[in-house]
Enzyme design. Structure first.
Site, short mmCIF file in Angstrom:
data_model
loop_
_atom_site.label_atom_id
_atom_site.label_comp_id
_atom_site.label_asym_id
_atom_site.label_seq_id
_atom_site.Cartn_x
_atom_site.Cartn_y
_atom_site.Cartn_z
N SER A 189 6.97 7.18 13.09
CA SER A 189 6.76 5.89 12.45
C SER A 189 7.52 4.76 13.13
CB SER A 189 7.18 5.97 10.98
OG SER A 189 8.49 5.48 10.82
N ARG B 263 -0.21 12.96 10.16
CA ARG B 263 1.10 13.56 10.46
C ARG B 263 1.34 14.77 9.56
NH1 ARG B 263 4.02 7.78 11.22
NH2 ARG B 263 3.39 7.61 13.39
N ASP C 94 4.09 -1.06 11.30
CA ASP C 94 3.61 0.27 10.96
C ASP C 94 3.01 0.88 12.22
OD1 ASP C 94 2.81 1.91 8.24
OD2 ASP C 94 1.54 2.34 9.98
N ASP D 259 0.80 -1.23 0.00
CA ASP D 259 0.00 0.00 0.00
C ASP D 259 0.83 1.28 0.00
OD1 ASP D 259 1.04 -0.33 2.52
OD2 ASP D 259 -0.85 -0.24 3.60
N HIS D 260 2.10 1.19 0.40
CA HIS D 260 2.91 2.41 0.52
C HIS D 260 3.64 2.76 -0.78
CE1 HIS D 260 2.26 2.07 4.82
NE2 HIS D 260 3.05 3.08 5.07
N ARG E 9 9.44 2.71 11.42
CA ARG E 9 10.48 2.25 10.48
C ARG E 9 11.79 1.93 11.20
NH1 ARG E 9 10.19 8.18 7.76
NH2 ARG E 9 8.05 7.48 7.75
C1 MIC Z 1 4.25 6.49 8.23
O1 MIC Z 1 3.08 6.83 8.29
O2 MIC Z 1 5.21 7.21 8.58
C2 MIC Z 1 4.57 5.11 7.71
C3 MIC Z 1 5.21 5.27 6.39
O3 MIC Z 1 3.38 4.38 7.53
C4 MIC Z 1 5.48 4.43 8.74
C5 MIC Z 1 6.05 3.17 8.31
C6 MIC Z 1 7.21 3.35 7.38
O4 MIC Z 1 8.07 4.20 7.60
O5 MIC Z 1 7.26 2.59 6.42
C7 MIC Z 1 4.81 4.19 10.09
O6 MIC Z 1 3.96 4.94 10.48
O7 MIC Z 1 5.24 3.29 10.82
FE1 SF4 Z 2 0.06 4.88 5.09
FE2 SF4 Z 2 1.42 5.60 7.29
FE3 SF4 Z 2 -0.05 7.35 5.93
FE4 SF4 Z 2 -1.27 5.48 7.27
S1 SF4 Z 2 0.01 7.10 8.12
S2 SF4 Z 2 -1.76 6.13 5.19
S3 SF4 Z 2 0.12 3.76 7.01
S4 SF4 Z 2 1.77 6.32 5.20
#
Ligand code: MIC
Ligand code: SF4
Length: 642
Positions: free
Chosen positions: A535, A379, A119, A64-65, A537
């Site tokens: 996140s 965010r 995630d 999905d990313h 990550r």
């Molecule tokens: C995000 O919203 O920052 C992400 C991308 O979903 C991350 C995960 C990632 O860095 O791949 C998260 O929230 O954990």
């Molecule tokens: Fe995707 Fe992270 Fe954004 Fe949710 S917050 S839509 S998991 S990138």
């Protein structure tokens, strides 16, 4: 003494430790999920652990990313994850099926079960009464192999909901109010439990919006009871059999409690650049808007989209505004098409995107220079949109859609009477984009498809007796993982290529960091409060490891990041006296004499700053398990040594 809902689920899954606040406990994990931006690394780690088939009740790999395929990298990684899933016993949610958290809520989540996901927004499942945690890829890999998941037993924070939401005021405004009051640090070390008479007025997708953004509070997780509303949602998803009633005991004891009167809330926005910088739309006033983005795992449910469609119906998006809309799942998309609402959205001039994270993670739709972007996401960290000087405001879908028509930030209550948007009695059910795992008898001949973008990941060596190196970077409070390891369309395709990713480490704070670290060969990073928020990550630990970072010394850490540092074998140390932060400058030579000994047994270690002669005491209070991992140089070494 009665138990809170979270305590009940913890007790039912407790494998190690005692449920005493601040103590490490080990939990049995029923379900796992991964997404593709963290999944490739998680599956490489799962392969390295060497367990042939997942041992959970259910594990799902979502794509999905990284859906913008401007080179071979993302498509190769998707094929890799698909082949791993089939061979190792996971369900695979194909690209186009939707955002992991939305799809998991619809199709897989079960009240009372434990879920961890690579995630940070995995607590979305708390909207269904699951105990769901965001975790680093390595922890998810271990849980997939049937291993224990460790957390620090959190405090219990009750949010007592009273009253009902007024027309055009939304679940997003509830969590924005909680963020305004508690801040991005307010949930640290806590599970947020929603209760009170207001709960029953909120649908499961609304509850999920609230638990989703509990991640922004820094909370371990957030959870709602499982009640008749939950039952109706699961029934409409054809899964009534998964329902169980769950709630806290009437005499449950909470460590803290706040009350939110739903009827007193009004449309609000989190202003740049932090989700807790919340003001009401009225207070901010009618600022000009360049872009509006609707979607993300926070606000992309069917009812969110139906509200948006009804606001847009028969109108045209303001000529100065670019409006993008990404429904959260194929189910939502299909149902919008079937009822004609998609046509209303298209007619109004929205740029309709595939159901994926998209702009939320900077996968396209970066705003214009200094542009004002209203987003229904979770965010608004600086630079996350892909435009460093963009001004991102987080709002509800109602506020977003109405503002897109007016060209300025606008209060949707001006729309007058609100139509009802009841949940359907039956969602459209079609799981044809979920590929089941191969039967065990067939896996032998299945090949794992590895693309050339997959490079070996760094592994630390055993912890040295002493560490001497420079402070290669000093940063302030609330440093996010988006600062440490930025995402976005240009960088995300390299999540399985740590050497390439390393060029961008801390680039938002200091463009010279990566080069400087390489030259020095080793270093220590110094930071303030809530270091590593955001996140899950693990790249925010693996990349610094690759760049020679030996220790991170801060005033306080965010939960998932500190776990990732330990798993990677980087020392996460905190100042015994936060004021000592001032005694270190970037470029100072630092020495941690006898650090191995201190990590083995001690509660403090002494840092010597050779530049000014200061001696700075640091906390090294870890659980036995964490000490073992740090001494071994990371979880993989520890697992292999065991
Ligand atoms: C995000 O919203 O920052 C992400 C991308 O979903 C991350 C995960 C990632 O860095 O791949 C998260 O929230 O954990
Ligand atoms: Fe995707 Fe992270 Fe954004 Fe949710 S917050 S839509 S998991 S990138």
């Amino acid at each position: 003494m009665g138990s809170t809902l979270a305590q009940k689920i913890i007790r039912a899954h407790l494998l190690e430790g005692e449920m005493r606040v601040g103590q490490e406990i080990g939990l049995r994990i029923d379900q796992t999920l991964t997404q593709d931006a963290t999944g490739t690394m998680a599956y490489l780690e799962f392969e390295a652990i060497g367990i042939p088939r997942v041992r959970t009740e259910l594990s799902v790999a979502y794509i999905d990313h990284n859906t913008l395929q401007s080179g071979f990298e993302n498509a190769d990684d998707h094929r890799y994850i698909q082949s791993v899933a089939k061979k190792h016993g996971l369900y695979f949610s194909r690209p186009g099926n939707g955002i992991c958290h939305q799809v998991h809520l619809e199709r897989f989540g079960v009240p009372g079960k434990t879920l961890i996901g690579s995630d940070s927004h995995t607590p979305t499942g708390g909207g269904l009464g699951m105990l769901a945690f965001g975790a680093g890829g390595m922890d998810v890999a271990v849980a997939m192999g049937g291993g224990t998941y460790y957390i620090t037993m959190p405090k219990m924070l009750r949010v007592n909901l009273t009253g009902r939401l007024r027309p055009w005021v939304s679940a997003k405004d509830v969590i924005l109010e909680v963020l305004r009051r508690l801040t991005v640090k307010g949930g640290v070390g806590r599970i947020v439990e929603y209760a009170g008479e207001g709960v029953e007025s909120l649908s499961v997708p609304e509850r999920a919006t609230i638990t989703n953004m509990g991640a922004e509070l820094g909370a371990s997780t957030s959870i709602f009871p499982s009640d008749e509303v939950t039952r109706a949602f699961l029934k409409a998803q054809g899964r009534e059999g998964d329902w169980v009633p769950l709630s806290a005991d009437p005499d449950a004891v909470y460590d803290e409690e706040i009350t939110v009167d739903l009827s007193a809330l009004e449309p609000s926005a989190a202003c740049p650049h932090s989700p807790d910088n919340v003001k009401t739309v009225r207070e901010i006033g009618p600022i000009r808007v360049d872009q509006v983005c609707i979607g993300s795992c926070t606000n992309s449910s069917l009812s969110d989209m139906l509200k948006v469609a009804s606001i847009l119906k028969g109108k045209t998006v303001d000529e100065h505004v670019s409006l993008s809309i990404a429904p959260g799942s194929k189910q939502v998309y299909n149902m919008l098409a079937a009822c004609g609402a998609l046509s209303d959205i298209i007619s109004a001039g929205a740029r309709v995107l595939e159901c994926a994270c998209g702009p939320c993670i900077g996968m396209g739709q970066s705003p214009n220079s200094a542009g004002v972007s209203l987003r229904t996401f979770n965010r608004n960290f600086e630079g996350r949109s892909g435009t460093k000087d963009a001004q991102v405001y987080l709002v509800s879908p109602e506020t977003a859609a109405y503002s897109a028509l007016r060209g300025v930030l606008s209060d949707p209550r001006e729309l007058g009477e609100q139509p009802a948007f009841p949940l359907p009695e039956h969602f459209l059910l079609n799981d044809n984009m979920v590929i089941p795992p191969a039967p065990p008898a067939e896996v032998e001949q299945l090949e794992i498809l590895r693309g050339p973008n997959i490079k070996p990941f760094p592994v630390s060596g055993p912890l040295a007796e002493d560490i001497s190196c420079e402070c290669t970077l000093k940063v302030g409070d609330n440093i996010t993982t988006d600062h440490i390891m930025p995402a976005g369309a240009k960088i995300l395709p390299y999540r399985s290529n740590i050497p390439y990713l390393s060029k961008f480490c801390f680039a938002v704070c200091d463009e010279g960091f990566a080069e400087r670290s390489k030259q020095k060969g080793s270093g220590i990073v110094v930071g303030g409060e809530n270091y590593g928020q955001g996140s899950s990550r693990e790249h925010a630990a693996l990349v610094p490891l690759y760049l020679g970072v030996k220790a991170v010394i801060v005033k306080s850490f965010a939960r998932i990041h500190v776990a990732n540092l330990i798993n990677a074998g980087i020392l996460p140390l905190t100042f015994a006296d936060p004021a000592d932060y001032e005694k270190i400058s970037q470029g100072d030579s630092l020495r941690l004499a006898g650090i191995r000994e201190a990590i083995s047994h001690g509660s403090t270690a002494m840092l010597e700053n050779l530049a000014n002669g200061e001696k700075i005491p640091l906390n090294v209070e870890f659980s036995e398990r964490q000490r073992r991992i740090l001494l071994a140089g990371g979880l993989l070494n520890d697992t292999k040594g065991a």
